[in-house]
Design an enzyme around this catalytic site. Structure first.
Site, PDB file in Angstrom:
ATOM      1  N   THR A   1       0.838  -1.203   0.000  1.00 45.86           N
ATOM      2  CA  THR A   1       0.000   0.000   0.000  1.00 45.86           C
ATOM      3  C   THR A   1       0.868   1.246   0.000  1.00 45.86           C
ATOM      4  OG1 THR A   1      -1.735  -1.153   1.211  1.00 45.86           O
ATOM      5  CG2 THR A   1      -1.775   1.243   1.302  1.00 45.86           C
TER       6      THR A   1
ATOM      7  N   ALA B   1     -10.727  13.495  10.223  1.00 46.36           N
ATOM      8  CA  ALA B   1      -9.624  14.467  10.246  1.00 46.36           C
ATOM      9  C   ALA B   1      -8.360  13.812  10.775  1.00 46.36           C
ATOM     10  CB  ALA B   1     -10.002  15.676  11.091  1.00 46.36           C
TER      11      ALA B   1
ATOM     12  N   VAL C   1      -4.705  11.467   9.509  1.00 45.38           N
ATOM     13  CA  VAL C   1      -3.558  11.776   8.651  1.00 45.38           C
ATOM     14  C   VAL C   1      -3.934  11.760   7.173  1.00 45.38           C
ATOM     15  CG1 VAL C   1      -1.156  11.230   8.273  1.00 45.38           C
ATOM     16  CG2 VAL C   1      -2.216  10.579  10.400  1.00 45.38           C
TER      17      VAL C   1
ATOM     18  N   GLU D   1     -15.451  15.535  11.101  1.00 45.84           N
ATOM     19  CA  GLU D   1     -14.753  14.673  12.067  1.00 45.84           C
ATOM     20  C   GLU D   1     -15.663  14.358  13.254  1.00 45.84           C
ATOM     21  OE1 GLU D   1     -11.712  13.028  12.680  1.00 45.84           O
ATOM     22  OE2 GLU D   1     -12.561  12.654  14.658  1.00 45.84           O
TER      23      GLU D   1
ATOM     24  N   GLY E   1      -9.861   5.686   9.128  1.00 45.60           N
ATOM     25  CA  GLY E   1      -8.976   4.699   9.740  1.00 45.60           C
ATOM     26  C   GLY E   1      -8.801   3.461   8.883  1.00 45.60           C
ATOM     27  N   ARG E   2      -7.928   2.587   9.319  1.00 45.91           N
ATOM     28  CA  ARG E   2      -7.656   1.344   8.597  1.00 45.91           C
ATOM     29  C   ARG E   2      -7.744   0.163   9.557  1.00 45.91           C
ATOM     30  NH1 ARG E   2      -5.499   2.056   3.570  1.00 45.91           N
ATOM     31  NH2 ARG E   2      -4.429   0.049   3.610  1.00 45.91           N
TER      32      ARG E   2
ATOM     33  N   ASP F   1       1.085  -3.563  10.148  1.00 38.27           N
ATOM     34  CA  ASP F   1      -0.303  -3.149  10.392  1.00 38.27           C
ATOM     35  C   ASP F   1      -1.186  -4.317  10.826  1.00 38.27           C
ATOM     36  OD1 ASP F   1       0.514  -0.699   9.497  1.00 38.27           O
ATOM     37  OD2 ASP F   1      -0.942  -0.527   7.868  1.00 38.27           O
TER      38      ASP F   1
ATOM     39  N   ALA G   1       4.348   2.846   8.270  1.00 40.09           N
ATOM     40  CA  ALA G   1       5.296   2.078   7.452  1.00 40.09           C
ATOM     41  C   ALA G   1       6.601   1.837   8.203  1.00 40.09           C
ATOM     42  CB  ALA G   1       5.564   2.832   6.154  1.00 40.09           C
TER      43      ALA G   1
ATOM     44  N   HIS H   1      24.055  27.360  11.770  1.00 36.33           N
ATOM     45  CA  HIS H   1      23.222  28.529  11.516  1.00 36.33           C
ATOM     46  C   HIS H   1      23.385  28.934  10.057  1.00 36.33           C
ATOM     47  CE1 HIS H   1      21.196  32.321  12.169  1.00 36.33           C
ATOM     48  NE2 HIS H   1      22.193  32.925  11.553  1.00 36.33           N
TER      49      HIS H   1
HETATM   50  P1  NAI Z   1      -6.699   7.971  11.372  1.00 36.19           P
HETATM   51  O1  NAI Z   1      -6.922   6.956  12.401  1.00 36.19           O
HETATM   52  O2  NAI Z   1      -5.437   8.764  11.334  1.00 36.19           O
HETATM   53  O3  NAI Z   1      -7.891   9.039  11.390  1.00 36.19           O
HETATM   54  C1  NAI Z   1      -9.222   8.672  11.207  1.00 36.19           C
HETATM   55  C2  NAI Z   1     -10.101   9.813  11.687  1.00 36.19           C
HETATM   56  O4  NAI Z   1     -11.436   9.517  11.350  1.00 36.19           O
HETATM   57  C3  NAI Z   1     -10.050  10.017  13.194  1.00 36.19           C
HETATM   58  O5  NAI Z   1      -9.854  11.383  13.450  1.00 36.19           O
HETATM   59  C4  NAI Z   1     -11.413   9.523  13.650  1.00 36.19           C
HETATM   60  O6  NAI Z   1     -11.852  10.166  14.820  1.00 36.19           O
HETATM   61  C5  NAI Z   1     -12.248   9.871  12.439  1.00 36.19           C
HETATM   62  N1  NAI Z   1     -13.490   9.116  12.339  1.00 36.19           N
HETATM   63  C6  NAI Z   1     -13.698   7.811  12.594  1.00 36.19           C
HETATM   64  N2  NAI Z   1     -14.977   7.498  12.396  1.00 36.19           N
HETATM   65  C7  NAI Z   1     -15.616   8.619  11.990  1.00 36.19           C
HETATM   66  C8  NAI Z   1     -16.940   8.944  11.621  1.00 36.19           C
HETATM   67  N3  NAI Z   1     -17.909   8.031  11.657  1.00 36.19           N
HETATM   68  N4  NAI Z   1     -17.235  10.210  11.245  1.00 36.19           N
HETATM   69  C9  NAI Z   1     -16.262  11.144  11.221  1.00 36.19           C
HETATM   70  N5  NAI Z   1     -14.991  10.899  11.561  1.00 36.19           N
HETATM   71  C10 NAI Z   1     -14.648   9.647  11.941  1.00 36.19           C
HETATM   72  O7  NAI Z   1      -6.942   7.193   9.993  1.00 36.19           O
HETATM   73  P2  NAI Z   1      -6.605   7.558   8.485  1.00 36.19           P
HETATM   74  O8  NAI Z   1      -6.347   9.010   8.314  1.00 36.19           O
HETATM   75  O9  NAI Z   1      -7.686   6.927   7.694  1.00 36.19           O
HETATM   76  O10 NAI Z   1      -5.249   6.803   8.268  1.00 36.19           O
HETATM   77  C11 NAI Z   1      -5.212   5.370   8.390  1.00 36.19           C
HETATM   78  C12 NAI Z   1      -3.872   4.914   8.904  1.00 36.19           C
HETATM   79  O11 NAI Z   1      -2.868   5.183   7.964  1.00 36.19           O
HETATM   80  C13 NAI Z   1      -3.515   5.604  10.198  1.00 36.19           C
HETATM   81  O12 NAI Z   1      -3.068   4.646  11.119  1.00 36.19           O
HETATM   82  C14 NAI Z   1      -2.388   6.532   9.804  1.00 36.19           C
HETATM   83  O13 NAI Z   1      -1.449   6.668  10.844  1.00 36.19           O
HETATM   84  C15 NAI Z   1      -1.803   5.853   8.583  1.00 36.19           C
HETATM   85  N6  NAI Z   1      -1.269   6.862   7.697  1.00 36.19           N
HETATM   86  C16 NAI Z   1      -0.095   7.468   8.036  1.00 36.19           C
HETATM   87  C17 NAI Z   1       0.401   8.472   7.258  1.00 36.19           C
HETATM   88  C18 NAI Z   1       1.642   9.155   7.696  1.00 36.19           C
HETATM   89  O14 NAI Z   1       2.329   8.634   8.557  1.00 36.19           O
HETATM   90  N7  NAI Z   1       1.948  10.321   7.154  1.00 36.19           N
HETATM   91  C19 NAI Z   1      -0.266   8.911   6.028  1.00 36.19           C
HETATM   92  C20 NAI Z   1      -1.497   8.258   5.820  1.00 36.19           C
HETATM   93  C21 NAI Z   1      -1.952   7.255   6.620  1.00 36.19           C
END
Ligand code: NAI
Length: 462
Positions: A41, A177, A179, A199, A268-269, A309, A317, A441
């Site tokens: 992924t 809201a 990542v 959110e 989420g995932r 995961d 990752a 600096h």
């Molecule tokens: P996430 O767990 O970061 O955020 C999901 C959000 O959706 C949370 O704020 C949650 O409260 C909200 N939510 C859940 N159910 C809801 C509902 N019914 N209505 C409205 N809001 C709701 O999950 P996300 O962004 O989908 O990412 C999945 C995974 O992938 C995470 O574990 C993340 O850490 C990882 N990821 C990491 C990245 C990075 O390190 N830069 C980039 C993208 C993903």
């Protein structure tokens, strides 16, 4: 049928890194991967393509907003969407091919197809069954979708669909809201879409240090993202224009809705383990669909390990990569180990947000005596020179011992800056250790030093 020392199922960052380390340690290693390309992924439809899109749209934003401030005059660039998507695809291809090269170099066998485990020590891929002394499940995760939502990956999409939209939407609703929602939301906001983030909780990025999350939300709002917080989504349905999202505010049941060209579901995932045959094998599972493992990544089945995961812990990752290396070392009779207390988290928006260790809320909950050293990028010459002085570095240290307990950064290159704190924490450093380290600096990293100084006698440029 072939015999291997190790068969790893899944070639994402956990699986492919583990395979390379296994091979380096002299184990005859195979990886089962059903996609046409390696990298899972992250490389194919996650971290890497999204970073390409974040880069392209950040450059666009710079050209439109900051170029003239620097005396760079001329026509403002227009977006050729097809070319932008091609650039993103080329970045992905370059990286997935790179892993193919590393597999060849390290003599890792790629078993193409989807694998299952018919019995301990056996992996079935297509019609072939292979044997291995050890098997590692590194099958990653898939999007977790709210019940009642039907995805079509065109109008109602996950992050995968959001990376291949046929055209730039004029409006987008992001559900969640976290990542993914904020990274992809800011990509489309910079491309001109009106983005509304809905959110469930009362704050964005749950788990992030609250002060940073608040500042992050304010900055994103200034960039044009709209937020509806504390909203329980009731309905997501297709309309003539695109799709409609309806919610009720949790505090007072007030109803709201918005229609948009595209709805991104980023709630989420969850672990992806279907089709492996885990139930028949009798593999013990943990909460939320995770595979239960001990602190050596062993499942309850002899010779069967799991990482990334698919097991407990943050779905990142680099956490999977570290576990991949550790499990390889364990299988080779060495002492693989992951320090879960020092795993950085980064959001690749502009500004970036990065953190490691405890948040202030966690320290309060633990009843721990701590001190806070904060420094604003407004006092950092380099950040000011590139119009990125928004944000700050916050270091949390033990009140008595001065040992660093956590760091939270919102600002330029935060995702890189965080690593000096990670290294410091690995060595059990105090804030003073960081503060006494000479920092070049003018660099952004001076802001980290200043925050460390703020834990002691005080920063210079504030
Ligand atoms: P996430 O767990 O970061 O955020 C999901 C959000 O959706 C949370 O704020 C949650 O409260 C909200 N939510 C859940 N159910 C809801 C509902 N019914 N209505 C409205 N809001 C709701 O999950 P996300 O962004 O989908 O990412 C999945 C995974 O992938 C995470 O574990 C993340 O850490 C990882 N990821 C990491 C990245 C990075 O390190 N830069 C980039 C993208 C993903």
């Amino acid at each position: 049928m072939a015999q291997f020392d190790v068969i790893i199922i899944g070639a994402g960052p956990g699986g492919y890194v583990s395979a390379i380390r296994c091979a380096q340690l002299g184990l005859n290693t195979a990886v089962v991967e059903g996609r046409d390309t390696l990298g899972g992924t992250c490389l194919n439809v996650g971290c890497i393509p999204s970073k390409a899109m974040l880069n392209a749209t950040h450059q666009l934003h710079e050209a439109h907003v900051n170029f003239e401030k620097m005396g760079l005059m001329g026509v403002k660039p227009k977006v050729d969407w097809e070319r932008m998507l091609r650039y993103k695809d080329d970045v992905v291809t370059g990286n997935t091919k790179g892993i193919e090269f590393l597999f060849k170099k390290n003599k890792v066998t790629w078993l193409k197809g989807w694998g299952s485990i018919p019995e301990a020590g056996k992996v079935k891929v297509g019609d072939d069954t292979h044997s291995a002394k050890n098997i590692v499940i590194a099958t990653g995760s898939e999007a977790s979708i709210l019940p009642g939502i039907t995805l079509d990956e065109e109008v109602i999409v996950t992050s995968t669909g959001a990376l291949t939209l046929p055209k730039i939407p004029k409006s987008m609703v992001v559900i969640g809201a976290g990542v993914i929602g904020l990274e992809m939301g800011s990509v489309y906001a910079r491309l001109g879409a009106e983005v509304t983030v809905v959110e469930y909780l009362d704050a964005i990025t749950p788990g992030m240090d609250a002060e940073v999350a608040k500042s992050f939300q304010r900055i994103l709002a200034k960039q044009g993202l709209k937020f509806v917080l504390g909203a329980a989504v009731q309905v997501v349905e297709r309309t003539k224009k695109g799709a409609k999202v309806a919610w009720k505010l949790r505090k007072n049941d007030a109803a709201g809705e918005v229609e948009a060209d595209v709805v991104l579901v980023a709630t989420g995932r969850k672990p992806y383990t279907s089709g492996l045959g885990l139930e028949a094998l009798g593999v013990e599972m943990g909460p939320r669909g995770t595979i239960k493992t001990d602190d050596h990544f062993r499942t309850n089945i002899n010779g069967l390990y799991a990482i990334g995961d698919a097991i407990a812990g943050p779905m990142l990752a680099h956490k999977a990569e570290d576990e991949g290396m550790a499990v390889a070392e364990i299988m080779a009779g060495k002492h693989g180990h992951v320090n879960y207390g020092v795993i950085p988290g980064v959001v690749y928006t502009t500004p970036e947000v990065a953190s490691v260790g405890a948040t202030e809320e966690q320290l309060k909950e633990q009843g721990r005596a701590y001190k806070v050293g904060k420094f604003s990028f407004m006092g950092n010459a380099r950040a000011k020179a590139v119009f990125q002085a928004e944000g700050f570095v916050k270091i949390l240290a033990d009140k008595e011992t001065d040992r660093i307990l956590g760091a939270h950064i919102i600002g330029p290159a935060a995702g890189d800056l965080i690593h000096e704190v990670c290294v410091a924490m690995e060595f059990g450093a105090s804030a003073q250790d960081l503060a006494l380290t000479c920092h070049a600096h003018p660099t952004y990293s001076e802001a980290v030093r200043e925050a460390a100084l703020a834990c002691g006698d005080g920063p210079i440029h504030a």
